[in-house]
Design a protein around this motif. Structure first.
Motif, short mmCIF file in Angstrom:
data_model
loop_
_atom_site.label_atom_id
_atom_site.label_comp_id
_atom_site.label_asym_id
_atom_site.label_seq_id
_atom_site.Cartn_x
_atom_site.Cartn_y
_atom_site.Cartn_z
N TRP A 161 69.10 34.36 50.47
CA TRP A 161 68.49 34.61 49.21
C TRP A 161 67.07 35.15 49.19
O TRP A 161 66.49 35.12 48.18
N ASN A 191 76.15 27.88 41.95
CA ASN A 191 76.67 27.58 40.71
C ASN A 191 76.50 29.15 39.80
O ASN A 191 75.82 30.06 40.27
N GLY A 192 77.16 29.32 38.88
CA GLY A 192 77.03 30.72 38.36
C GLY A 192 78.56 31.41 38.44
O GLY A 192 78.97 31.29 39.42
N GLU A 193 78.97 31.87 37.35
CA GLU A 193 80.10 32.75 37.31
C GLU A 193 79.91 34.06 37.62
O GLU A 193 79.27 34.78 36.40
N LEU A 194 80.50 34.75 38.55
CA LEU A 194 80.26 36.33 38.73
C LEU A 194 81.40 36.89 38.87
O LEU A 194 82.55 36.33 39.39
N VAL A 222 65.38 29.71 42.64
CA VAL A 222 66.42 29.03 42.38
C VAL A 222 67.01 28.48 43.62
O VAL A 222 67.39 27.38 43.44
N TYR A 223 67.36 29.10 44.50
CA TYR A 223 68.21 28.86 45.61
C TYR A 223 67.28 28.58 46.82
O TYR A 223 68.00 28.06 47.85
N SER A 276 74.43 39.82 41.09
CA SER A 276 74.96 40.17 40.10
C SER A 276 76.50 40.27 40.05
O SER A 276 77.04 40.55 39.27
N LEU A 335 76.88 30.82 46.89
CA LEU A 335 76.76 31.00 45.42
C LEU A 335 76.79 29.49 45.13
O LEU A 335 78.23 28.91 45.09
#
Length: 248
Positions: free
Chosen positions: A94, A140-143, A58-59, A118, A138
């Motif tokens: 990554w 995108n994405g909310e952690l 992905v990254y 995570s 990071l």
């Protein structure tokens, strides 16, 4: 008598031919070894023509992997140090694990296992699914944000998972988790409520909060914090109306 001795010392023609053939073969082998050695030393005669990158990514950009190969390893296909290239690829952001294999006659196979983030850790790194910290950006994405002393990464992540499982039944989500130097647990939920769980029996205390939470919501006031460091009860702090109005 002398003529007889001369005939005995003379070598038959087939022996001479065999000797000439043996010398010719040896000279040919020596030349072939020299030619192969010279060819292997010339990177232009055995370049790495293709870098094949596999694995779910992905990254990680394939161009980044190929750039590591081209920039740091100008050697020929045969001279390339696979172990050193492997270490350089695993040092990239990554990349959790990597394998590098030569593929005859002039290709490389690079298989990538990408990190799975995570949680955020102490605002400057990430935790993977095994509770190991790694440095990466990071996109995108909310952690959730986890904070704790060095060496407590796995404990903090497992505590987060256990507590979030309990909170799911009340449709509540952890926004920030704080693990103190003395291993006391504090949470801030997405709705702004802060929970003080203390050091021991924190899961039981959180379960107590989940059970009483519907009653607290019915009070018609916004919860500021809940202190659960008690054997049976809890203490609730309410936000004043003016503060609630300013935050809304």
């Amino acid at each position: 008598m002398q003529q007889l001795e001369a005939n005995n010392t003379a070598k038959p023609p087939y022996q001479m031919a065999g000797l000439v053939f043996l010398v010719t073969v040896l000279l040919g082998l020596c030349y072939a070894a020299w030619a192969i050695s010279h060819w292997l030393e010339d990177s232009q005669k055995a370049p790495i023509n293709q870098v094949l990158v596999t694995g779910n990514r992905v990254y990680i950009d394939d161009a980044l992997i190929e750039n590591v190969v081209r920039k740091n390893h100008p050697e020929s296909f045969f001279e390339l140090n696979v172990d050193r290239l492997h270490q350089q690829i695993e040092a990239l952001p990554w990349v959790y694990r990597a394998s590098v294999r030569k593929r005859w006659p002039n290709s490389l196979n690079v298989h990538i296992v990408e990190e799975i983030a995570s949680a955020k850790w102490n605002s400057d790194s990430l935790l993977n699914q095994y509770g190991q910290a790694f440095d990466a950006q990071l996109v995108n994405g909310e952690l959730p944000d986890l904070f704790g002393p060095g060496g407590s990464e796995k404990v903090a992540l497992q505590g987060y998972r256990d507590m979030q499982t309990l909170l799911n039944s009340a449709s509540l989500t952890i926004d920030e988790l704080y693990l103190s130097e003395r291993f006391a647990w504090n949470l801030r939920l997405k709705n702004g409520v802060r929970l003080n769980l203390g050091r021991s029996e924190y899961l039981n205390r959180l379960h107590r909060f989940v059970e009483v939470y519907p009653l607290l919501k019915d009070q018609g006031k916004q919860i500021d914090y809940v202190d659960l460091r008690y054997d049976t009860g809890l203490a609730v702090g309410w936000k004043d109306a003016e503060k609630t109005k300013q935050e809304s």
